[in-house]
Design a protein around this motif. Structure first.
Motif, PDB file in Angstrom:
ATOM      1  N   LEU A 109       0.772  -1.355   0.059  1.00 52.91           N
ATOM      2  CA  LEU A 109       0.139   0.069   0.109  1.00 52.91           C
ATOM      3  C   LEU A 109       0.856   1.260   0.082  1.00 52.91           C
ATOM      4  CD1 LEU A 109      -2.758   1.403   0.171  1.00 52.91           C
ATOM      5  CD2 LEU A 109      -2.626   0.999   2.744  1.00 52.91           C
ATOM      6  N   LEU A 129      -9.081   3.829   0.275  1.00 55.52           N
ATOM      7  CA  LEU A 129      -8.805   2.597   0.084  1.00 55.52           C
ATOM      8  C   LEU A 129      -9.905   2.211  -0.550  1.00 55.52           C
ATOM      9  CD1 LEU A 129      -6.892   0.880   2.786  1.00 55.52           C
ATOM     10  CD2 LEU A 129      -6.084   2.475   1.285  1.00 55.52           C
ATOM     11  N   TYR A 173      -5.075  -5.257  11.001  1.00 58.77           N
ATOM     12  CA  TYR A 173      -5.213  -3.385  10.829  1.00 58.77           C
ATOM     13  C   TYR A 173      -3.968  -2.829  11.188  1.00 58.77           C
ATOM     14  CZ  TYR A 173     -10.005  -4.768   9.826  1.00 58.77           C
ATOM     15  OH  TYR A 173     -10.989  -5.414   9.319  1.00 58.77           O
ATOM     16  N   GLY A 174      -3.748  -1.562  10.780  1.00 56.71           N
ATOM     17  CA  GLY A 174      -3.138  -0.497  11.419  1.00 56.71           C
ATOM     18  C   GLY A 174      -3.813  -0.114  12.687  1.00 56.71           C
ATOM     19  N   GLU A 194       1.521  -1.332  12.445  1.00 59.98           N
ATOM     20  CA  GLU A 194       0.903  -2.077  11.549  1.00 59.98           C
ATOM     21  C   GLU A 194       0.806  -3.499  11.751  1.00 59.98           C
ATOM     22  OE1 GLU A 194      -0.676  -1.142   8.748  1.00 59.98           O
ATOM     23  OE2 GLU A 194      -0.921  -3.106   7.538  1.00 59.98           O
ATOM     24  N   LYS A 195      -0.631  -3.999  11.971  1.00 59.70           N
ATOM     25  CA  LYS A 195      -0.962  -5.478  12.365  1.00 59.70           C
ATOM     26  C   LYS A 195      -0.152  -5.893  13.565  1.00 59.70           C
ATOM     27  CE  LYS A 195      -2.502  -6.106   7.612  1.00 59.70           C
ATOM     28  NZ  LYS A 195      -2.155  -5.422   6.522  1.00 59.70           N
ATOM     29  N   VAL A 207      -7.171   1.255  11.902  1.00 56.75           N
ATOM     30  CA  VAL A 207      -7.084   2.356  10.847  1.00 56.75           C
ATOM     31  C   VAL A 207      -8.142   1.937   9.695  1.00 56.75           C
ATOM     32  CG1 VAL A 207      -5.685   2.959   8.680  1.00 56.75           C
ATOM     33  CG2 VAL A 207      -4.502   2.668  10.970  1.00 56.75           C
ATOM     34  N   GLN A 233       4.727  -0.436   3.937  1.00 58.21           N
ATOM     35  CA  GLN A 233       3.559  -0.343   4.547  1.00 58.21           C
ATOM     36  C   GLN A 233       3.359   1.390   4.834  1.00 58.21           C
ATOM     37  OE1 GLN A 233       1.406  -2.292   5.254  1.00 58.21           O
ATOM     38  NE2 GLN A 233       2.543  -4.433   5.378  1.00 58.21           N
ATOM     39  N   THR A 235       1.524   2.720   6.862  1.00 65.45           N
ATOM     40  CA  THR A 235       1.638   2.810   8.392  1.00 65.45           C
ATOM     41  C   THR A 235       3.042   3.196   8.994  1.00 65.45           C
ATOM     42  OG1 THR A 235      -0.374   1.152   8.616  1.00 65.45           O
ATOM     43  CG2 THR A 235       0.760   1.782  10.557  1.00 65.45           C
ATOM     44  N   ARG A 259     -18.120   0.720   8.964  1.00 71.50           N
ATOM     45  CA  ARG A 259     -17.074   0.286   7.944  1.00 71.50           C
ATOM     46  C   ARG A 259     -17.296  -0.957   7.510  1.00 71.50           C
ATOM     47  NH1 ARG A 259     -11.790  -0.322   6.395  1.00 71.50           N
ATOM     48  NH2 ARG A 259     -10.855  -2.135   7.414  1.00 71.50           N
TER      49      ARG A 259
HETATM   50  C1  G1P Z   1      -4.414  -1.949   4.876  1.00 67.48           C
HETATM   51  C2  G1P Z   1      -3.428  -1.098   6.039  1.00 67.48           C
HETATM   52  C3  G1P Z   1      -4.083  -1.197   7.219  1.00 67.48           C
HETATM   53  C4  G1P Z   1      -5.452  -0.918   7.313  1.00 67.48           C
HETATM   54  C5  G1P Z   1      -6.130  -1.419   6.235  1.00 67.48           C
HETATM   55  C6  G1P Z   1      -7.781  -0.851   6.382  1.00 67.48           C
HETATM   56  O1  G1P Z   1      -4.358  -3.087   5.238  1.00 67.48           O
HETATM   57  O2  G1P Z   1      -1.957  -1.581   5.697  1.00 67.48           O
HETATM   58  O3  G1P Z   1      -2.973  -0.290   8.143  1.00 67.48           O
HETATM   59  O4  G1P Z   1      -5.908  -0.918   8.713  1.00 67.48           O
HETATM   60  O5  G1P Z   1      -5.838  -1.527   5.040  1.00 67.48           O
HETATM   61  O6  G1P Z   1      -8.617  -1.648   5.360  1.00 67.48           O
HETATM   62  P1  G1P Z   1      -4.626  -4.440   4.166  1.00 67.48           P
HETATM   63  O7  G1P Z   1      -6.158  -4.613   4.331  1.00 67.48           O
HETATM   64  O8  G1P Z   1      -4.196  -3.905   2.753  1.00 67.48           O
HETATM   65  O9  G1P Z   1      -3.701  -5.571   4.581  1.00 67.48           O
END
Ligand code: G1P
Length: 300
Positions: A109, A129, A173-174, A194-195, A207, A233, A235, A259
């Motif tokens: 990302l 996103l 998530y972040g 992050e995660k 996040v 990342q 984040t 969400r």
């Molecule tokens: C990404 C971000 C994460 C965020 C999430 C939200 O993760 O890296 O910090 O909380 O989107 O949808 P992914 O879903 O791409 O793994």
């Protein structure tokens, strides 16, 4: 000048939604009547965003086709008198500018956002996103509130957060590290991780796929090395902005701003059911169908 530019990353492979996403983008999966990304664009437009830059990738061209005008279809509907269906295409004429560029390598990302730099330059911008819907039927004004907070606080990073009811979900998530105790819906952000593992998570605030950035995010992204999952990342770059003294603000989504994360089947199915149940034409019928079906299946 008010912030009116959003970067919309839609380049992910959607591997958690295979085989549905083998030859179509997850952002084009229908939730109720519309594809996911249409809700994202409507939500942004409702918050004053006028320029949308999609970061696409291989196999994502149906997203561009979707926001283009389909003259053949329009002519067909017009000549056969299908006015109701024609009205469904009104969004093609939204006063929004679309631009598209591609992420040619799957580096995460943070990398997807970095690709927008030559197009965005040194101005603040939104990141939304493309696989997350906020609020039923794009009703959320979270991005408008985020832009206001960005301006009021002279911030560098503003992030929307969802309060997770199940703390075990932080691993997806972040996660926010707020500064001090949170009293209202807006709080100062000390850091982000992050995660994290459940026992490392500084809060249950995840996040939630909407960000506002000053261009300083690019300065950090350019130097960000691969992190969790071997990916660059976003984040991690935000964390560096904060560590260097940048100002971070977190905003919690309101209770009426759920969400919907269209990144895995569980939440995709739930989102579809919620939106279908809310459909003005078919919602009631679906509810009756589900009630019947579920009570029939109850053990006797
Ligand atoms: C990404 C971000 C994460 C965020 C999430 C939200 O993760 O890296 O910090 O909380 O989107 O949808 P992914 O879903 O791409 O793994």
């Amino acid at each position: 000048m008010a912030i009116d530019l959003a970067v919309i990353p839609v380049a992910g492979l959607g591997t958690r939604l295979l085989p549905a996403t083998k030859s179509q983008p997850k952002e084009m999966l229908p939730v109720g009547r519309r594809p996911v990304v249409q809700y994202v664009v409507e939500e942004l437009a409702n918050s004053g965003v006028k320029r949308m830059l999609f970061i696409t990738g291989y196999g994502k061209s149906s997203i561009e086709d979707f926001f283009d005008v389909n003259h053949q279809l329009i002519n067909n509907l017009r000549s056969t008198g299908k006015e109701e269906q024609l009205a469904e295409l009104a969004f093609e004429r939204n006063e929004v500018e679309y631009a598209y560029t591609r992420q040619r390598e799957q580096l995460g990302l943070g990398h997807a956002v970095l690709i927008s730099e030559p197009f965005v330059g040194r101005q603040p911008f939104v990141v939304a996103l493309g696989d997350s819907i906020i609020g039923m039927n794009a009703q959320s004004r979270i991005v408008e509130r985020m832009i206001e907070e960005y301006e009021r606080n002279n911030a560098d990073v503003v992030v929307a957060f969802e309060e997770l009811s199940d703390p075990a979900e932080v691993v997806h998530y972040g996660v926010a590290q707020p500064r001090g105790t949170i009293t209202g819906d807006t709080f100062e952000l000390a850091g982000l991780i992050e995660k994290p593992a459940v026992d490392e998570a500084p809060s249950n605030l995840a996040v939630a796929a909407r960000y506002v950035f000053s261009p300083s995010i690019y300065d950090e992204l350019r130097q960000t090395e691969r992190g969790k999952g071997g990916e660059i990342q976003l984040t991690d770059a935000m964390q560096k902005v904060l560590q260097k003294g940048g100002k971070g603000i977190g905003i919690r989504l309101a209770k009426n701003e759920p969400r919907f994360d269209i990144g895995n089947f569980e939440s995709y199915f739930q989102a579809f059911v919620d939106f279908a149940l809310a459909d003005p034409q078919f919602g009631d019928g679906l509810e009756r169908y589900l009630r019947d079906k579920l009570s029939l299946n109850l053990p006797t």
